[in-house]
Design an enzyme around this catalytic site. Structure first.
Site, PDB file in Angstrom:
ATOM      1  N   ARG A 199     -14.982 -40.834 -20.042  1.00  0.00           N
ATOM      2  CA  ARG A 199     -13.747 -40.361 -19.417  1.00  0.00           C
ATOM      3  C   ARG A 199     -13.362 -39.000 -19.974  1.00  0.00           C
ATOM      4  O   ARG A 199     -13.786 -38.630 -21.056  1.00  0.00           O
ATOM      5  CB  ARG A 199     -12.597 -41.319 -19.732  1.00  0.00           C
ATOM      6  CG  ARG A 199     -12.848 -42.715 -19.257  1.00  0.00           C
ATOM      7  CD  ARG A 199     -11.862 -43.654 -19.930  1.00  0.00           C
ATOM      8  NE  ARG A 199     -12.224 -45.026 -19.653  1.00  0.00           N
ATOM      9  CZ  ARG A 199     -11.656 -46.069 -20.236  1.00  0.00           C
ATOM     10  NH1 ARG A 199     -10.703 -45.902 -21.144  1.00  0.00           N
ATOM     11  NH2 ARG A 199     -12.035 -47.283 -19.913  1.00  0.00           N
TER      12      ARG A 199
ATOM     13  N   ASP B 162      -9.610 -36.742 -20.505  1.00  0.00           N
ATOM     14  CA  ASP B 162      -8.152 -36.857 -20.432  1.00  0.00           C
ATOM     15  C   ASP B 162      -7.555 -35.909 -19.388  1.00  0.00           C
ATOM     16  O   ASP B 162      -8.205 -34.959 -18.954  1.00  0.00           O
ATOM     17  CB  ASP B 162      -7.540 -36.490 -21.786  1.00  0.00           C
ATOM     18  CG  ASP B 162      -7.541 -37.671 -22.739  1.00  0.00           C
ATOM     19  OD1 ASP B 162      -7.711 -38.815 -22.283  1.00  0.00           O
ATOM     20  OD2 ASP B 162      -7.371 -37.437 -23.960  1.00  0.00           O
TER      21      ASP B 162
ATOM     22  N   ARG C 146     -10.869 -32.336 -30.014  1.00  0.00           N
ATOM     23  CA  ARG C 146      -9.551 -31.697 -30.101  1.00  0.00           C
ATOM     24  C   ARG C 146      -8.949 -31.812 -31.506  1.00  0.00           C
ATOM     25  O   ARG C 146      -8.178 -30.941 -31.920  1.00  0.00           O
ATOM     26  CB  ARG C 146      -8.616 -32.275 -29.039  1.00  0.00           C
ATOM     27  CG  ARG C 146      -9.012 -31.808 -27.627  1.00  0.00           C
ATOM     28  CD  ARG C 146      -8.377 -32.636 -26.524  1.00  0.00           C
ATOM     29  NE  ARG C 146      -6.927 -32.621 -26.622  1.00  0.00           N
ATOM     30  CZ  ARG C 146      -6.132 -33.406 -25.896  1.00  0.00           C
ATOM     31  NH1 ARG C 146      -6.651 -34.269 -25.027  1.00  0.00           N
ATOM     32  NH2 ARG C 146      -4.831 -33.329 -26.031  1.00  0.00           N
TER      33      ARG C 146
ATOM     34  N   TYR D  81     -19.646 -30.467 -25.566  1.00  0.00           N
ATOM     35  CA  TYR D  81     -18.273 -30.077 -25.235  1.00  0.00           C
ATOM     36  C   TYR D  81     -18.060 -28.636 -25.684  1.00  0.00           C
ATOM     37  O   TYR D  81     -18.622 -28.203 -26.698  1.00  0.00           O
ATOM     38  CB  TYR D  81     -17.257 -30.950 -25.974  1.00  0.00           C
ATOM     39  CG  TYR D  81     -17.006 -32.295 -25.360  1.00  0.00           C
ATOM     40  CD1 TYR D  81     -16.090 -32.439 -24.326  1.00  0.00           C
ATOM     41  CD2 TYR D  81     -17.664 -33.431 -25.819  1.00  0.00           C
ATOM     42  CE1 TYR D  81     -15.846 -33.686 -23.760  1.00  0.00           C
ATOM     43  CE2 TYR D  81     -17.429 -34.683 -25.260  1.00  0.00           C
ATOM     44  CZ  TYR D  81     -16.509 -34.803 -24.227  1.00  0.00           C
ATOM     45  OH  TYR D  81     -16.267 -36.027 -23.671  1.00  0.00           O
TER      46      TYR D  81
END
Lengths: 250, 250
Positions: free
Chosen positions: B51, B53, B199, B111
């Site tokens: 997933r 966000d 993050r 990422y």
């Protein structure tokens, strides 16, 4: 009273254009709302160098307004940006003479138009460039750009909806086209622009780039003064009001 | 039945994340809606590599689904893109073996995180990079990136909300940081990532870049396995799921 001049930028994708309209999210509406809040509810009206349509962006739009407040420049900027959403930003604030007018004193405007010239669209560019997947002859476009420079009647290249009054004569100081990677950039500097003029010209330049017209047809199109001779207005997402220049007076 | 694998990209700014939720605009919701429409109302469920966000983007997310239709690959791509909005795009479609699984077969994920490191915000980047106006020591950050590489327990760098079950051990194959102009790019390639891991790590790297921590503290933070030792999770708009790699089998 002080006359305050601001250079602002905005991402036009979430605005229903510049001009205030009831119940619509507009640049003028949010600026006047912020200023009115700063003036404890007393309405403040702004004047801009000109309007931009829904979806059109600005890197350097200029506005002015009058205020009875004696506030340092930096605080004006900070107070306004605190009250504005993050897609509308005041870059620069200056005090102007009380005869300065953001619209009437414009000496030169610069618009840019961006085309994303790839086979496939890019989700990250959908609001910021016109997706155009067909191959283009940039040299032919550049030739046509040269023919657009100078003082001409641009009736052929302005919206039929434009107000009938006033001359359609404008001067384009510089028109250029360049390609870097998959991005095509059009630059227009001129004394002023008619309604939809940049977007109609870019449409014709893309026709020329595809070989559907010859660069030399620009002369004939200008002479005929007939909007119906040219194709559709390209979409707003590629268009940026890049800069507005004023005389040395202000 | 055929198993169809798609590589998709999306601009996360207008989505309430990837995962389907009632009455929310989600990536999974729109993909399943498009597929269900193609299958004449018969519900089609998709599986993703993982997933993302709300606000997080994808340049290369992978999904799979099963279909009884015998449709050529190009037509799958075109049919889906016709039914999807312009902030969600299917880049590539392939047939996969019926044992392929978009989540379980992941070999490596990449990422990237983008920081806009300027004194003033940019309206055009507000949804696409984290605005961070403080000066940064990039060399210190790069040193810390090196310490993050390898196999570690990343408990300190994962959301306390993450499910308790399972190991928090992951392998980061490559972590890097570079600056070009005002843009700082962080690249993370790893075997897998815990919830909010990128993050939280970027938040600590920015602390290091500001001199609030030393690069060598990474060792200690990893060893202590305590989320409370590190600062806030940086915002989603800078994060991109860049690529997902699978074994050669598929």
């Amino acid at each position: 009273m002080v006359r305050v001049k601001c250079i602002i930028k905005y991402d036009g994708s979430q605005f229903s254009g510049f001009q205030i309209q009831p119940k619509k999210r507009t640049v003028q509406g949010l600026l006047e709302q912020a200023l009115t809040k700063m003036h404890k509810g007393k309405p403040v009206r702004i004047q801009a160098s000109g309007r931009t349509d829904s979806g059109v962006h600005a890197k350097g739009q200029t506005i002015h307004f009058d205020s009875p407040y004696d506030i340092p420049l930096y605080n004006w900027k900070q107070a306004l940006n605190t009250l504005l959403p993050n897609d509308l930003y005041v870059k620069q604030v200056a005090f102007a003479s009380d005869t300065f007018h953001a619209r009437y004193d414009v000496v030169e405007k610069e618009y840019r138009y961006y085309v994303w010239n790839e086979k496939e669209p890019d989700v990250f560019k959908r609001n910021y460039a016109y997706f155009f997947p067909y191959s283009l002859n940039i040299e032919a476009i550049q030739k046509a750009c040269g023919y657009l420079e100078g003082t001409h009647d641009f009736t052929t290249f302005s919206s039929a909806k434009a107000s009938a009054k006033g001359t359609k004569q404008r001067t384009l100081y510089a028109v250029s086209c360049g390609k870097q990677g998959s991005e095509i950039e059009f630059i227009f500097r001129g004394s002023g622009f008619l309604y939809n003029m940049v977007r109609i010209i870019v449409g014709v330049l893309l026709d020329i780039g595809q070989g559907r017209r010859q660069p030399s047809e620009i002369h004939d199109l200008l002479a005929k003064k007939d909007r119906r001779l040219v194709g559709e207005t390209v979409p707003p997402e590629g268009l940026y009001l890049w800069n507005v220049r004023y005389g040395e007076v202000d």
